[in-house]
Design an enzyme around this catalytic site. Structure first.
Site, PDB file in Angstrom:
ATOM      1  N   GLN A 114       0.822  -1.216   0.000  1.00  0.00           N
ATOM      2  CA  GLN A 114       0.000   0.000   0.000  1.00  0.00           C
ATOM      3  C   GLN A 114       0.848   1.255   0.000  1.00  0.00           C
ATOM      4  O   GLN A 114       0.767   2.103  -0.877  1.00  0.00           O
ATOM      5  CB  GLN A 114      -0.888   0.023   1.244  1.00  0.00           C
ATOM      6  CG  GLN A 114      -1.912  -1.071   1.305  1.00  0.00           C
ATOM      7  CD  GLN A 114      -2.751  -0.974   2.578  1.00  0.00           C
ATOM      8  OE1 GLN A 114      -2.420  -0.267   3.516  1.00  0.00           O
ATOM      9  NE2 GLN A 114      -3.854  -1.697   2.594  1.00  0.00           N
ATOM     10  N   GLU A 181       6.643   7.520   6.619  1.00  0.00           N
ATOM     11  CA  GLU A 181       6.251   6.274   7.299  1.00  0.00           C
ATOM     12  C   GLU A 181       7.151   6.028   8.497  1.00  0.00           C
ATOM     13  O   GLU A 181       8.138   6.740   8.711  1.00  0.00           O
ATOM     14  CB  GLU A 181       6.322   5.100   6.321  1.00  0.00           C
ATOM     15  CG  GLU A 181       5.265   5.176   5.231  1.00  0.00           C
ATOM     16  CD  GLU A 181       5.095   3.870   4.493  1.00  0.00           C
ATOM     17  OE1 GLU A 181       5.286   2.805   5.101  1.00  0.00           O
ATOM     18  OE2 GLU A 181       4.765   3.924   3.309  1.00  0.00           O
ATOM     19  N   HIS A 297       3.308  -5.989  11.620  1.00  0.00           N
ATOM     20  CA  HIS A 297       2.862  -4.625  11.299  1.00  0.00           C
ATOM     21  C   HIS A 297       1.908  -4.187  12.395  1.00  0.00           C
ATOM     22  O   HIS A 297       1.005  -4.932  12.771  1.00  0.00           O
ATOM     23  CB  HIS A 297       2.159  -4.594   9.936  1.00  0.00           C
ATOM     24  CG  HIS A 297       1.994  -3.206   9.401  1.00  0.00           C
ATOM     25  ND1 HIS A 297       1.100  -2.315   9.942  1.00  0.00           N
ATOM     26  CD2 HIS A 297       2.610  -2.543   8.394  1.00  0.00           C
ATOM     27  CE1 HIS A 297       1.178  -1.164   9.288  1.00  0.00           C
ATOM     28  NE2 HIS A 297       2.093  -1.282   8.340  1.00  0.00           N
ATOM     29  N   ARG A 343       8.623  -0.054  13.604  1.00  0.00           N
ATOM     30  CA  ARG A 343       7.485  -0.951  13.832  1.00  0.00           C
ATOM     31  C   ARG A 343       7.614  -1.796  15.095  1.00  0.00           C
ATOM     32  O   ARG A 343       6.617  -2.049  15.777  1.00  0.00           O
ATOM     33  CB  ARG A 343       7.327  -1.877  12.621  1.00  0.00           C
ATOM     34  CG  ARG A 343       6.789  -1.110  11.452  1.00  0.00           C
ATOM     35  CD  ARG A 343       6.621  -1.935  10.225  1.00  0.00           C
ATOM     36  NE  ARG A 343       6.098  -1.053   9.192  1.00  0.00           N
ATOM     37  CZ  ARG A 343       5.992  -1.372   7.918  1.00  0.00           C
ATOM     38  NH1 ARG A 343       6.374  -2.556   7.498  1.00  0.00           N
ATOM     39  NH2 ARG A 343       5.495  -0.514   7.060  1.00  0.00           N
ATOM     40  N   HIS A 404       3.813  -9.772   9.155  1.00  0.00           N
ATOM     41  CA  HIS A 404       3.789  -8.954   7.944  1.00  0.00           C
ATOM     42  C   HIS A 404       4.949  -9.220   7.001  1.00  0.00           C
ATOM     43  O   HIS A 404       4.774  -9.249   5.788  1.00  0.00           O
ATOM     44  CB  HIS A 404       3.815  -7.483   8.389  1.00  0.00           C
ATOM     45  CG  HIS A 404       3.683  -6.505   7.285  1.00  0.00           C
ATOM     46  ND1 HIS A 404       2.599  -6.483   6.436  1.00  0.00           N
ATOM     47  CD2 HIS A 404       4.499  -5.497   6.875  1.00  0.00           C
ATOM     48  CE1 HIS A 404       2.739  -5.493   5.567  1.00  0.00           C
ATOM     49  NE2 HIS A 404       3.893  -4.899   5.791  1.00  0.00           N
ATOM     50  N   ARG A 439      12.959  -4.398   9.482  1.00  0.00           N
ATOM     51  CA  ARG A 439      12.926  -3.671   8.205  1.00  0.00           C
ATOM     52  C   ARG A 439      12.388  -2.258   8.383  1.00  0.00           C
ATOM     53  O   ARG A 439      11.373  -2.044   9.045  1.00  0.00           O
ATOM     54  CB  ARG A 439      12.019  -4.436   7.240  1.00  0.00           C
ATOM     55  CG  ARG A 439      11.797  -3.747   5.926  1.00  0.00           C
ATOM     56  CD  ARG A 439      10.822  -4.531   5.084  1.00  0.00           C
ATOM     57  NE  ARG A 439       9.498  -4.537   5.666  1.00  0.00           N
ATOM     58  CZ  ARG A 439       8.405  -4.081   5.048  1.00  0.00           C
ATOM     59  NH1 ARG A 439       8.483  -3.576   3.835  1.00  0.00           N
ATOM     60  NH2 ARG A 439       7.233  -4.141   5.638  1.00  0.00           N
TER      61      ARG A 439
HETATM   62  C1  FAD Z   1      -0.399  -5.930   2.763  1.00  0.00           C
HETATM   63  C2  FAD Z   1       1.039  -5.632   2.486  1.00  0.00           C
HETATM   64  C3  FAD Z   1       1.468  -4.317   2.347  1.00  0.00           C
HETATM   65  C4  FAD Z   1       2.795  -4.023   2.084  1.00  0.00           C
HETATM   66  N1  FAD Z   1       3.180  -2.725   1.883  1.00  0.00           N
HETATM   67  C5  FAD Z   1       4.473  -2.468   1.520  1.00  0.00           C
HETATM   68  C6  FAD Z   1       4.864  -1.141   1.176  1.00  0.00           C
HETATM   69  O1  FAD Z   1       4.083  -0.210   1.175  1.00  0.00           O
HETATM   70  N2  FAD Z   1       6.169  -0.945   0.821  1.00  0.00           N
HETATM   71  C7  FAD Z   1       7.098  -1.958   0.784  1.00  0.00           C
HETATM   72  O2  FAD Z   1       8.267  -1.718   0.457  1.00  0.00           O
HETATM   73  N3  FAD Z   1       6.724  -3.223   1.098  1.00  0.00           N
HETATM   74  C8  FAD Z   1       5.450  -3.495   1.439  1.00  0.00           C
HETATM   75  N4  FAD Z   1       5.077  -4.781   1.726  1.00  0.00           N
HETATM   76  C9  FAD Z   1       6.069  -5.845   1.578  1.00  0.00           C
HETATM   77  C10 FAD Z   1       6.297  -6.083   0.079  1.00  0.00           C
HETATM   78  O3  FAD Z   1       5.077  -6.016  -0.583  1.00  0.00           O
HETATM   79  C11 FAD Z   1       6.927  -7.430  -0.187  1.00  0.00           C
HETATM   80  O4  FAD Z   1       8.028  -7.629   0.644  1.00  0.00           O
HETATM   81  C12 FAD Z   1       7.405  -7.506  -1.631  1.00  0.00           C
HETATM   82  O5  FAD Z   1       6.375  -7.157  -2.504  1.00  0.00           O
HETATM   83  C13 FAD Z   1       7.894  -8.900  -1.941  1.00  0.00           C
HETATM   84  O6  FAD Z   1       8.165  -8.974  -3.303  1.00  0.00           O
HETATM   85  P1  FAD Z   1       8.740 -10.319  -3.893  1.00  0.00           P
HETATM   86  O7  FAD Z   1       8.872 -10.108  -5.358  1.00  0.00           O
HETATM   87  O8  FAD Z   1       9.920 -10.731  -3.131  1.00  0.00           O
HETATM   88  O9  FAD Z   1       7.609 -11.405  -3.568  1.00  0.00           O
HETATM   89  P2  FAD Z   1       6.057 -11.428  -3.951  1.00  0.00           P
HETATM   90  O10 FAD Z   1       5.618 -10.155  -4.538  1.00  0.00           O
HETATM   91  O11 FAD Z   1       5.320 -11.929  -2.780  1.00  0.00           O
HETATM   92  O12 FAD Z   1       6.007 -12.519  -5.090  1.00  0.00           O
HETATM   93  C14 FAD Z   1       6.270 -13.873  -4.792  1.00  0.00           C
HETATM   94  C15 FAD Z   1       5.990 -14.666  -6.049  1.00  0.00           C
HETATM   95  O13 FAD Z   1       6.487 -15.994  -5.897  1.00  0.00           O
HETATM   96  C16 FAD Z   1       5.498 -16.899  -6.319  1.00  0.00           C
HETATM   97  N5  FAD Z   1       5.723 -18.179  -5.652  1.00  0.00           N
HETATM   98  C17 FAD Z   1       5.773 -18.423  -4.326  1.00  0.00           C
HETATM   99  N6  FAD Z   1       5.977 -19.741  -4.117  1.00  0.00           N
HETATM  100  C18 FAD Z   1       6.056 -20.323  -5.327  1.00  0.00           C
HETATM  101  C19 FAD Z   1       6.235 -21.664  -5.781  1.00  0.00           C
HETATM  102  N7  FAD Z   1       6.331 -22.715  -4.955  1.00  0.00           N
HETATM  103  N8  FAD Z   1       6.265 -21.895  -7.130  1.00  0.00           N
HETATM  104  C20 FAD Z   1       6.127 -20.885  -8.004  1.00  0.00           C
HETATM  105  N9  FAD Z   1       5.925 -19.613  -7.630  1.00  0.00           N
HETATM  106  C21 FAD Z   1       5.908 -19.332  -6.312  1.00  0.00           C
HETATM  107  C22 FAD Z   1       4.191 -16.223  -5.942  1.00  0.00           C
HETATM  108  O14 FAD Z   1       3.116 -16.803  -6.631  1.00  0.00           O
HETATM  109  C23 FAD Z   1       4.518 -14.801  -6.381  1.00  0.00           C
HETATM  110  O15 FAD Z   1       4.370 -14.676  -7.762  1.00  0.00           O
HETATM  111  C24 FAD Z   1       3.742  -5.084   1.983  1.00  0.00           C
HETATM  112  C25 FAD Z   1       3.325  -6.408   2.132  1.00  0.00           C
HETATM  113  C26 FAD Z   1       1.989  -6.684   2.365  1.00  0.00           C
HETATM  114  C27 FAD Z   1       1.568  -8.121   2.496  1.00  0.00           C
END
Ligand code: FAD
Length: 601
Positions: A114, A181, A297, A343, A404, A439
């Protein structure tokens, strides 16, 4: 002077220096010399008990690669959030990329972000200030080289996102609009309304769909990373529709599978966040680090939904308050940043108020911000509160902490390399050293972009893997029968009840006992992705619990009521381990350990 004695002088690790090395064999000592860490003395690690034996298992499924459908890629990316998509796009058209994701392309943790993405781009801001705030939040465990690299590359990373079509909100003067933030000393967070993640995910997903060098496999599940000798050579992937496994060979694999919040019953994380990548990396023998640090969070809406709806910190950044059961603000006076303290500080204070007031939540007061402003600046949160029956402009809203963000994960170096040759990792699945023990808000989207760009550059210098002729995983002995749904909810309850935000040896040992029982599920051969997810959740939950029992102090996102102080003399360092070993303690340089924590301010 021996290495042990030198550490003893610099970090106060006297106990270690005086102990004979009887608990460490030649193999351990050789690895300590190579890695610059030390295995924990018996009296520390034994307190945590042993990991369930099943966590020693190498592969989840029985298979023979010769009998499976096979594909070959230069680079295999697993995960379609910000880290995976940026990695796939950044490696460039000269590489043949396979992109595997277990659900729809857009069903990611990234989508739900968000608040926004941090970057020192404001006039009053600087890389040094962003660095300083990150180090304070990380409570002495950040790797300063990594922090400097990430915050220093923020402007370039943000420019990359904009070039790919991400549009951030503008201020009235035409410059980019910056929000404030928790833990940030000034406004620094770029955002798109209160749905920044969806804006980023949407733009990157469109770019991926039109990238000719990327073969996209939605609804394909990473079951395990394949290794030959000491190298990762690809992945065993399960087609979610046909349930057939296939082999995706690759010169390099980039793990970008996100977090593991689903191991908790009360979490903001979407259903995909089951820690599959962390568990697969563990089975493959990659080093993991810092998994005891699970960030909660402070302000998730307190209602029955799973996952819980988040109420972004940016709302407190715009002036919303936290109130106790008497209607009093309780953060003012606790920390100079009051409601915008890091946090961990806000969470611990909320926990204290909930106990004092005997209520499962505290209250968020945004009434004074006015309906027009709230609806315009926070449309998503406005709608979520409305659906739950609350008018944000007229009522107090109940909020409580929720699991979170996984601070720890697969250990990577400055270019995203894991300890397993051929395997890279980026995003929430990693322990890069950026976050330390806690974080800083909105640093994680930034981390995902910066590390993916760095991995892409490193891959061009990589050595192609020799093709493994054949990999066979033998039959699994069936020793248990479980109902998967019951196992999942038992695990979630145990983790929230006993290994959550506030921990103690008594509670953690209860969690470990439940997990030891559930771990017999790892001895069952299963094929459905929901079943494999639960097996991965058991592995990740057991690793979190074990590390949390070992770390006998309170620091950042890890709170122990039985060890309520930060203990730099004994715990200024990381717990690093891999399958087949016990955690190794890697001290941080003394200069890092002295950084004051958010809680000390
Ligand atoms: C509600 C919420 C609000 C947030 N707000 C913020 C914010 O404002 N700012 C910020 O910096 N961070 C925020 N965060 C944290 C941030 O969103 C995440 O840390 C970040 O997006 C993670 O990105 P990623 O690419 O590592 O993983 P993700 O975006 O979670 O992607 C993981 C991917 O891996 C895939 N996957 C998982 N397991 C498997 C498997 N076994 N086989 C194949 N595919 C798989 C999933 O399907 C997905 O496509 C927030 C998190 C949440 C939950």
């Amino acid at each position: 002077m021996s290495r042990g004695a030198r550490w003893a002088r610099s970090s106060g690790w006297w106990l270690l220096a005086e102990r004979p090395d009887t608990h460490r064999d030649e193999h351990d000592l050789a690895r300590e010399r190579r890695t610059g860490g030390t295995f924990l003395p018996d009296e520390r690690r034994l307190k945590a008990g042993e990991l369930p034996e099943s966590l020693g298992r190498r592969y989840l499924l029985e298979f023979d690669t010769d009998e499976l459908l096979q594909q070959r890629f230069d680079v295999l990316v697993v995960g379609s959030g910000i880290a995976g998509l940026m990695a796939a796009l950044s490696v460039g058209p000269e590489c043949k990329v396979g992109l595997v994701t277990k659900a729809r392309l857009t069903e990611t943790g990234t989508w739900y972000a968000q608040g926004g993405i941090a970057g020192a781009v404001g006039e009053a801001d600087s890389v040094e200030l962003h660095l300083a705030d990150t180090l304070v939040a990380g409570q002495g465990l950040c790797d300063e080289r990594v922090v400097r690299a990430v915050v220093g590359e923020a402007a370039a990373a943000l420019a990359d996102l904009e070039a790919l079509g991400v549009r951030f909100d503008l201020a009235e003067n035409g410059g980019v609009s910056l929000a404030r933030e928790g833990g940030h000393s000034l406004p620094r967070v770029l955002h798109t309304g209160d749905a920044t993640g969806a804006a980023i995910q949407g733009a990157l997903s469109s770019a991926i769909r039109s990238a000719d060098h990327v073969d996209l496999f939605e609804d394909h599940f990473l079951a395990d990373l394949l290794t030959a000798g000491e190298r990762c050579v690809g992945a065993l992937v399960l087609d979610g529709t046909t349930r057939r496994p296939a082999v995706f060979w690759a010169d390099s694999v980039v793990l970008a599978t996100g977090g593991c919040g689903q191991v908790y019953r009360v979490t903001t994380n979407p259903r995909i966040a089951t820690g599959d990548g962390l568990a697969a990396a563990w089975r493959a023998g990659a080093e993991i680090s810092d998994v005891e640090f699970v960030q909660f969070h402070p302000t998730a809406l307190d209602h029955a939904d799973h996952p819980r709806s988040l109420i972004t910190e940016a709302l407190r950044g715009e002036g919303a308050y936290l109130l106790d059961c008497s209607g009093e603000r309780f953060m003012a006076g606790v920390h100079p940043l009051a409601e915008l303290a890091p946090r961990d500080v806000v969470c611990r204070e909320i926990e204290g108020v909930m106990v004092r007031c005997q209520q499962p939540h505290v209250w968020l007061d945004a009434r004074h911000l006015g309906e027009a402003h709230l609806r315009k600046r926070f449309p998503t949160i406005w709608e979520r509160c409305k659906e739950a029956g609350y008018d944000l402009s007229a009522e107090l809203v109940p909020v409580a902490p929720a699991a979170h963000y996984m601070v720890g994960g697969v250990k990577v170096d400055l270019v995203g390399r894991t300890s397993l040759p051929g395997l890279y990792a980026a995003g929430e699945v990693t322990a890069s050293g950026l976050h330390g023990a806690n974080r800083l808000a909105s640093n994680s989207l930034l981390e995902g972009v910066v590390f993916s760009r760095r991995i892409a550059r490193a891959l061009h210098d990589g050595v192609p893997a020799e093709r493994a002729a054949r990999i066979v995983s033998g039959p699994v002995e069936q020793t248990a029968a479980f109902t998967i749904g019951a196992a999942r909810s038992t695990l979630q309850q145990a983790m929230t009840g006993f290994a959550g935000m506030i921990r103690s040896e008594g509670g953690l040992s209860e969690a470990a006992a439940v997990l030891a029982g559930l771990s017999r599920l790892l001895d069952v051969s299963l094929r459905r992705t929901e079943e494999l997810e639960v097996q991965n959740m058991i592995t990740v939950a057991a690793l979190i619990t074990h590390a949390a029992r070992v770390r006998a102090e309170t620091r950042g996102a890890h709170s122990r009521v039985d060890f309520p102080e930060r203990d730099d003399a004994n715990w200024a360092g990381h717990l690093v381990w891999q399958r087949g070993t016990t955690p190794r303690f890697v001290p941080v340089p003394v200069s890092h350990a002295r950084v004051p924590g958010g809680g000390d301010q």
